[in-house]
Motif scaffolding. Structure first.
Motif, PDB file in Angstrom:
ATOM      1  N   ASP A  20      -0.520  -7.739 -11.016  1.00  0.00           N
ATOM      2  CA  ASP A  20      -1.401  -7.948  -9.785  1.00  0.00           C
ATOM      3  C   ASP A  20      -0.517  -8.031  -8.666  1.00  0.00           C
ATOM      4  O   ASP A  20      -1.119  -7.818  -7.380  1.00  0.00           O
ATOM      5  CB  ASP A  20      -2.249  -9.193 -10.075  1.00  0.00           C
ATOM      6  N   ASN A  21       0.949  -8.434  -8.606  1.00  0.00           N
ATOM      7  CA  ASN A  21       1.585  -8.610  -7.605  1.00  0.00           C
ATOM      8  C   ASN A  21       2.428  -7.370  -7.658  1.00  0.00           C
ATOM      9  O   ASN A  21       3.662  -7.222  -7.944  1.00  0.00           O
ATOM     10  CB  ASN A  21       2.418 -10.130  -7.755  1.00  0.00           C
ATOM     11  N   LEU A  22       2.302  -6.313  -6.749  1.00  0.00           N
ATOM     12  CA  LEU A  22       2.962  -5.192  -6.622  1.00  0.00           C
ATOM     13  C   LEU A  22       4.222  -5.347  -5.991  1.00  0.00           C
ATOM     14  O   LEU A  22       5.177  -4.647  -6.139  1.00  0.00           O
ATOM     15  CB  LEU A  22       2.223  -4.195  -5.706  1.00  0.00           C
ATOM     16  N   GLU A  23       4.449  -6.320  -5.340  1.00  0.00           N
ATOM     17  CA  GLU A  23       5.710  -6.549  -4.628  1.00  0.00           C
ATOM     18  C   GLU A  23       6.713  -6.842  -5.671  1.00  0.00           C
ATOM     19  O   GLU A  23       7.926  -6.482  -5.446  1.00  0.00           O
ATOM     20  CB  GLU A  23       5.785  -8.161  -3.839  1.00  0.00           C
ATOM     21  N   SER A  24       6.585  -7.323  -6.902  1.00  0.00           N
ATOM     22  CA  SER A  24       7.229  -7.494  -8.007  1.00  0.00           C
ATOM     23  C   SER A  24       7.997  -5.826  -8.374  1.00  0.00           C
ATOM     24  O   SER A  24       9.106  -6.012  -9.226  1.00  0.00           O
ATOM     25  CB  SER A  24       6.721  -8.178  -9.304  1.00  0.00           C
ATOM     26  N   TRP A  47       0.971  -1.072   0.039  1.00  0.00           N
ATOM     27  CA  TRP A  47      -0.138  -0.019  -0.110  1.00  0.00           C
ATOM     28  C   TRP A  47       0.907   1.121   0.084  1.00  0.00           C
ATOM     29  O   TRP A  47       0.673   2.021  -0.721  1.00  0.00           O
ATOM     30  CB  TRP A  47      -0.973  -0.032   1.289  1.00  0.00           C
ATOM     31  N   GLU A  48       1.860   1.142   0.784  1.00  0.00           N
ATOM     32  CA  GLU A  48       2.768   2.218   0.873  1.00  0.00           C
ATOM     33  C   GLU A  48       3.486   2.464  -0.521  1.00  0.00           C
ATOM     34  O   GLU A  48       3.779   3.474  -1.041  1.00  0.00           O
ATOM     35  CB  GLU A  48       3.830   2.184   1.951  1.00  0.00           C
ATOM     36  N   LEU A  49       3.888   1.322  -1.106  1.00  0.00           N
ATOM     37  CA  LEU A  49       4.503   1.317  -2.278  1.00  0.00           C
ATOM     38  C   LEU A  49       3.745   1.867  -3.584  1.00  0.00           C
ATOM     39  O   LEU A  49       4.264   2.784  -4.248  1.00  0.00           O
ATOM     40  CB  LEU A  49       4.972  -0.299  -2.897  1.00  0.00           C
ATOM     41  N   ALA A  50       2.247   1.702  -3.586  1.00  0.00           N
ATOM     42  CA  ALA A  50       1.498   2.098  -4.368  1.00  0.00           C
ATOM     43  C   ALA A  50       1.341   3.725  -4.115  1.00  0.00           C
ATOM     44  O   ALA A  50       1.342   4.336  -5.367  1.00  0.00           O
ATOM     45  CB  ALA A  50       0.107   1.547  -4.497  1.00  0.00           C
ATOM     46  N   PHE A  51       1.319   3.822  -3.097  1.00  0.00           N
ATOM     47  CA  PHE A  51       1.159   5.350  -3.035  1.00  0.00           C
ATOM     48  C   PHE A  51       2.593   6.454  -3.343  1.00  0.00           C
ATOM     49  O   PHE A  51       2.299   7.298  -3.853  1.00  0.00           O
ATOM     50  CB  PHE A  51       0.950   5.687  -1.549  1.00  0.00           C
ATOM     51  N   LEU A  52       3.781   5.668  -3.074  1.00  0.00           N
ATOM     52  CA  LEU A  52       4.913   6.338  -3.403  1.00  0.00           C
ATOM     53  C   LEU A  52       5.085   6.376  -4.869  1.00  0.00           C
ATOM     54  O   LEU A  52       5.403   7.276  -5.351  1.00  0.00           O
ATOM     55  CB  LEU A  52       5.951   5.435  -2.791  1.00  0.00           C
ATOM     56  N   ILE A  53       4.915   5.261  -5.660  1.00  0.00           N
ATOM     57  CA  ILE A  53       4.934   5.135  -7.186  1.00  0.00           C
ATOM     58  C   ILE A  53       3.831   6.162  -7.912  1.00  0.00           C
ATOM     59  O   ILE A  53       4.341   6.824  -8.639  1.00  0.00           O
ATOM     60  CB  ILE A  53       4.402   3.625  -7.505  1.00  0.00           C
ATOM     61  N   TYR A  54       2.772   6.298  -7.013  1.00  0.00           N
ATOM     62  CA  TYR A  54       2.070   7.209  -7.724  1.00  0.00           C
ATOM     63  C   TYR A  54       2.469   8.790  -7.626  1.00  0.00           C
ATOM     64  O   TYR A  54       2.470   9.280  -8.722  1.00  0.00           O
ATOM     65  CB  TYR A  54       0.583   7.030  -6.994  1.00  0.00           C
ATOM     66  N   LYS A  78      -1.476  -1.199 -10.583  1.00  0.00           N
ATOM     67  CA  LYS A  78      -1.862  -2.344 -11.438  1.00  0.00           C
ATOM     68  C   LYS A  78      -2.110  -2.170 -12.726  1.00  0.00           C
ATOM     69  O   LYS A  78      -1.878  -2.812 -13.851  1.00  0.00           O
ATOM     70  CB  LYS A  78      -3.077  -3.001 -10.644  1.00  0.00           C
ATOM     71  N   ASN A  79      -2.638  -1.039 -13.049  1.00  0.00           N
ATOM     72  CA  ASN A  79      -3.030  -0.557 -14.526  1.00  0.00           C
ATOM     73  C   ASN A  79      -1.840  -0.012 -15.281  1.00  0.00           C
ATOM     74  O   ASN A  79      -1.636  -0.372 -16.358  1.00  0.00           O
ATOM     75  CB  ASN A  79      -4.141   0.386 -14.506  1.00  0.00           C
ATOM     76  N   THR A  80      -0.997   0.798 -14.636  1.00  0.00           N
ATOM     77  CA  THR A  80       0.182   1.266 -15.135  1.00  0.00           C
ATOM     78  C   THR A  80       1.000   0.324 -15.347  1.00  0.00           C
ATOM     79  O   THR A  80       1.761   0.330 -16.468  1.00  0.00           O
ATOM     80  CB  THR A  80       0.677   2.505 -14.524  1.00  0.00           C
TER      81      THR A  80
END
Length: 137
Positions: free
Chosen positions: A129-133, A43-50, A123-125
């Motif tokens: 499905d595995n954000l850990e990757s 979740w932190e990763l997705a926020f950071l990437i965005y 996930k879309n960009t």
């Protein structure tokens, strides 16, 4: 005997100011680094990437925050600093967390519903499905 051992360890840790505090990877989530910035969860990763992808200001928060819980002084470090303020990403709430938040009302908390847009963005960009990757190798 076990309770006495736990009590002695607890007292020793309280006297040692180097003990306790934030440690990378100590949370419940899947942790790692992305572009050299540590994340304690996807979740932190997705926020950071965005934020990075959209050239929005973000950095890991280094400020320790004090709070009192069960009549004891504790410290914790929020997740990020952005142009919107200090951000904490939370998957669950506990009595201790509510105490932290009440004593640090300037923190902006993003729970499951608020974080979904960042997860969907990744996930879309990045078509995964595995954000850990997406963590640094």
């Amino acid at each position: 005997m076990e309770e006495l051992r736990k009590q002695r360890i607890s007292e020793s840790m309280k006297r040692n100011k180097c003990c306790g505090g934030y440690r990378h990877g100590s949370g419940k989530g899947k942790s790692g680094k992305y572009k050299g910035i540590h994340c304690d969860s996807t979740w932190e990763l997705a926020f950071l990437i965005y934020h990075l992808d959209n050239n929005l200001y973000i950095e890991r928060c280094k400020e320790r925050r004090k709070y009192i819980f069960n009549n004891e002084e504790h410290f914790y470090t929020p997740d990020f600093i952005t142009d919107k303020g200090i951000i904490e990403i939370k998957g669950y709430s506990t009595e201790q967390w509510e105490s932290k938040l009440k004593q640090n009302p300037d923190i902006i908390v993003l729970y499951k519903d608020e974080i979904q847009q960042y997860l969907e963005y990744c996930k879309n960009t990045y078509k995964c499905d595995n954000l850990e990757s997406l963590y640094d190798k």
